[in-house]
Design a protein around this motif. Structure first.
Motif, short mmCIF file in Angstrom:
data_model
loop_
_atom_site.label_atom_id
_atom_site.label_comp_id
_atom_site.label_asym_id
_atom_site.label_seq_id
_atom_site.Cartn_x
_atom_site.Cartn_y
_atom_site.Cartn_z
N GLY A 191 63.10 50.48 54.30
CA GLY A 191 62.41 49.22 54.61
C GLY A 191 62.53 48.22 53.47
N LEU A 192 62.42 48.71 52.23
CA LEU A 192 62.59 47.87 51.05
C LEU A 192 63.98 47.24 51.04
N ALA B 271 57.51 47.76 54.90
CA ALA B 271 56.64 48.70 55.63
C ALA B 271 55.80 47.95 56.66
N ARG B 272 55.22 46.82 56.25
CA ARG B 272 54.38 46.02 57.15
C ARG B 272 55.17 45.55 58.38
N LEU B 273 56.45 45.25 58.16
CA LEU B 273 57.30 44.77 59.25
C LEU B 273 57.99 45.91 60.02
N GLY B 274 57.76 47.15 59.57
CA GLY B 274 58.35 48.31 60.25
C GLY B 274 59.86 48.38 60.13
N LEU B 275 60.41 47.88 59.02
CA LEU B 275 61.86 47.80 58.88
C LEU B 275 62.54 49.12 58.57
N GLY B 276 61.79 50.08 58.04
CA GLY B 276 62.41 51.34 57.65
C GLY B 276 62.16 52.48 58.61
#
Length: 176
Positions: free
Chosen positions: A155-156, A143-148
């Motif tokens: 994101g996970l 979430a912090r890296l905006g992956l999802g």
């Protein structure tokens, strides 16, 4: 004032220098692969405090007074067991492991695993399971890296993939 020191417990009928009991080795003999997930203390419950023992300097060594601490069993003992049984070792890299821990671990395995045995490496365990802290930590990182893109579970999964790939690059370098 003068406590007991250098206590040795020797099992009757076993060699005084034996690391593993013969009966236990006989139980494991049929297996061609040994998964060391629990010996590596890979899992931690979501409510447990974050562990800091997964660095090269804090890892358990084979001469430690106990191989049953929260830092797990020494990689040397895991390789020793695999070598004795002629079984491929399957290692799980705890999600909390520092790069130095992964490098140390792989270096020991590469240097001491018997020829012909194939090590298997896996990043963490059940990262999809919210009962383990890895799920929550990796979900937060994703979430912090905006992956999802707003989907925390996606994101996970993407963060798990990134961390897995990085860990495997470190392992591959030590086996090069």
């Amino acid at each position: 004032a003068d406590p007991l020191r250098a206590i040795r417990v020797i099992v009757p009928g076993e060699s005084p220098t034996a690391v593993f009991r013969q009966a236990w080795l006989a139980q494991l003999a049929p297996y061609s692969a040994l998964r060391f997930m629990d010996w590596q203390r890979t899992n931690s419950a979501a409510w447990e405090p974050k562990r800091t023992s997964f660095t090269c300097g804090k890892r358990i060594l084979p001469d430690h007074w106990s191989q049953g601490t929260s830092a797990g069993v020494s990689v040397e003992r895991m390789v020793e067991l695999a070598n004795l049984l002629g079984a491929d070792p399957w290692f799980n890299i705890p999600h909390e492991a520092a790069t130095s821990w992964i490098r140390c671990h792989a270096k020991v395995v590469a240097a001491t695993l018997s020829p012909g045995l194939v090590p298997r490496y896996e990043f963490s365990n059940e990262t999809w399971n919210p009962g383990f802290r890895a799920y929550h930590d990796l979900e937060a990182e994703g979430a912090r890296l905006g992956l999802g893109g707003g989907d925390d579970y996606l994101g996970l999964q993407r963060r798990t993939g990134q961390r897995h790939a990085k860990a495997m690059r470190i392992v591959a370098k030590e086996f090069a």
